[in-house]
Write a protein that holds these residues in place. Structure first.
Motif, PDB file in Angstrom:
ATOM      1  N   GLN A   1     -28.993  30.368 -18.675  1.00  0.00           N
ATOM      2  CA  GLN A   1     -29.086  31.120 -18.991  1.00  0.00           C
ATOM      3  C   GLN A   1     -30.092  32.271 -19.039  1.00  0.00           C
ATOM      4  O   GLN A   1     -30.860  31.397 -20.066  1.00  0.00           O
ATOM      5  N   LEU A   2     -30.259  33.483 -19.043  1.00  0.00           N
ATOM      6  CA  LEU A   2     -31.931  34.185 -19.406  1.00  0.00           C
ATOM      7  C   LEU A   2     -31.667  35.075 -20.883  1.00  0.00           C
ATOM      8  O   LEU A   2     -30.163  36.032 -20.230  1.00  0.00           O
ATOM      9  N   TYR A   3     -31.986  35.058 -21.242  1.00  0.00           N
ATOM     10  CA  TYR A   3     -31.678  36.274 -22.501  1.00  0.00           C
ATOM     11  C   TYR A   3     -32.841  36.671 -22.431  1.00  0.00           C
ATOM     12  O   TYR A   3     -34.104  36.521 -22.685  1.00  0.00           O
TER      13      TYR A   3
ATOM     14  N   GLU B   1     -26.609  34.499 -15.726  1.00  0.00           N
ATOM     15  CA  GLU B   1     -26.816  33.184 -15.512  1.00  0.00           C
ATOM     16  C   GLU B   1     -26.830  32.686 -14.345  1.00  0.00           C
ATOM     17  O   GLU B   1     -25.889  33.118 -13.433  1.00  0.00           O
ATOM     18  N   GLN B   2     -26.809  30.969 -14.260  1.00  0.00           N
ATOM     19  CA  GLN B   2     -26.499  30.605 -13.168  1.00  0.00           C
ATOM     20  C   GLN B   2     -25.739  28.766 -13.102  1.00  0.00           C
ATOM     21  O   GLN B   2     -25.978  28.825 -14.226  1.00  0.00           O
ATOM     22  N   PHE B   3     -24.954  28.753 -12.384  1.00  0.00           N
ATOM     23  CA  PHE B   3     -23.972  27.510 -12.980  1.00  0.00           C
ATOM     24  C   PHE B   3     -24.510  26.707 -11.607  1.00  0.00           C
ATOM     25  O   PHE B   3     -24.532  27.341 -10.277  1.00  0.00           O
ATOM     26  N   THR B   4     -24.483  25.631 -11.902  1.00  0.00           N
ATOM     27  CA  THR B   4     -25.067  24.251 -10.600  1.00  0.00           C
ATOM     28  C   THR B   4     -24.115  23.100 -11.128  1.00  0.00           C
ATOM     29  O   THR B   4     -24.121  22.960 -12.348  1.00  0.00           O
ATOM     30  N   GLU B   5     -24.160  22.191 -10.092  1.00  0.00           N
ATOM     31  CA  GLU B   5     -23.586  21.508 -10.359  1.00  0.00           C
ATOM     32  C   GLU B   5     -24.203  20.268  -9.262  1.00  0.00           C
ATOM     33  O   GLU B   5     -23.848  20.845  -8.051  1.00  0.00           O
ATOM     34  N   ASP B   6     -25.547  19.653  -9.264  1.00  0.00           N
ATOM     35  CA  ASP B   6     -26.089  18.563  -8.651  1.00  0.00           C
ATOM     36  C   ASP B   6     -26.579  17.329  -9.318  1.00  0.00           C
ATOM     37  O   ASP B   6     -26.738  17.079 -10.431  1.00  0.00           O
ATOM     38  N   PRO B   7     -26.993  16.300  -8.752  1.00  0.00           N
ATOM     39  CA  PRO B   7     -27.399  15.247  -8.557  1.00  0.00           C
ATOM     40  C   PRO B   7     -28.460  14.969  -9.806  1.00  0.00           C
ATOM     41  O   PRO B   7     -29.086  15.675  -8.900  1.00  0.00           O
ATOM     42  N   ASP B   8     -28.164  14.311 -10.297  1.00  0.00           N
ATOM     43  CA  ASP B   8     -29.721  14.335 -11.446  1.00  0.00           C
ATOM     44  C   ASP B   8     -29.930  12.488 -11.657  1.00  0.00           C
ATOM     45  O   ASP B   8     -29.658  11.411 -12.128  1.00  0.00           O
ATOM     46  N   HIS B   9     -30.822  12.182 -10.847  1.00  0.00           N
ATOM     47  CA  HIS B   9     -31.124  11.116 -10.508  1.00  0.00           C
ATOM     48  C   HIS B   9     -31.592  10.553 -12.532  1.00  0.00           C
ATOM     49  O   HIS B   9     -31.748   9.175 -12.025  1.00  0.00           O
ATOM     50  N   THR B  10     -32.844  10.800 -12.540  1.00  0.00           N
ATOM     51  CA  THR B  10     -33.049  10.664 -14.251  1.00  0.00           C
ATOM     52  C   THR B  10     -32.252  10.225 -14.751  1.00  0.00           C
ATOM     53  O   THR B  10     -31.794   9.858 -15.508  1.00  0.00           O
TER      54      THR B  10
END
Length: 127
Positions: free
Chosen positions: A39-41, A20-29
Motif C-alpha cells: 500500500q502506498l500512503y 494498493e496492490q495484491f500479489t501472490e507469488d512464490p518467494d524462494h527466501t
C-alpha cells in the motif's frame, strides 16, 4: 501500523492511502507462496511511504527445544514500512492507475509532476 524513521512518524491510521496492490507469488527466501499487500500512503507533511504485509505458511519450532525441536506449519505474517521517494511513489501509482480516466487521481496526489508534464505539452503545442 506506526513507525518512527529519522525522527518522522509514519502511521497508516493517520496517513492517506493512495493505492494498493495484491500479489501472490512464490518467494524462494521464505520457501513458500507469499500473499503480499503493498500500500502506498502519503503523510500530512507530504512524505510517501509503503506499508507492506506478507502472509505465508512456514514452519515454526513448536516446543522451543534446541536439542529435539518439533516443527509445525503456521501462518506467518510480516509487516514493514518503507520510505518512498516522490518518483517511486509516482511510478507505483501510475502503474496502478494506468487507465486514461485516472489522471485526476494522479493530479491530486502528485501535482508537481503532472503540472510539469502539462506545461511541457503546452509548450510543445505553442512551438
Amino acid at each position: 501500523m506506526k513507525k518512527v524513521i529519522n525522527g518522522a512518524v509514519y502511521n497508516t491510521d493517520t496517513a492517506k492511502k493512495i493505492c494498493e496492490q495484491f500479489t501472490e507469488d512464490p518467494d524462494h527466501t521464505k520457501g513458500a507462496i507469499v500473499k503480499k499487500v503493498k500500500q502506498l500512503y502519503k503523510t500530512k507533511s507530504g512524505k510517501y511511504f509503503f506499508y507492506i504485509k506478507d502472509n505465508y505458511i512456514g514452519y515454526v519450532d513448536a516446543n522451543n527445544d534446541d536439542i529435539d525441536p518439533k516443527f509445525e506449519e503456521a501462518e506467518l505474517e510480516e509487516k514493514k514500512i518503507l520510505l518512498a521517494t516522490y518518483e517511486a511513489a509516482f511510478q507505483f501509482a501510475s502503474e496502478f492507475y494506468s487507465d486514461t480516466n485516472s489522471n485526476e487521481i494522479i493530479d491530486k496526489y502528485f501535482p508537481d509532476l503532472t503540472t510539469d508534464s502539462k506545461d511541457e505539452k503546452k509548450s510543445e503545442k505553442n512551438a
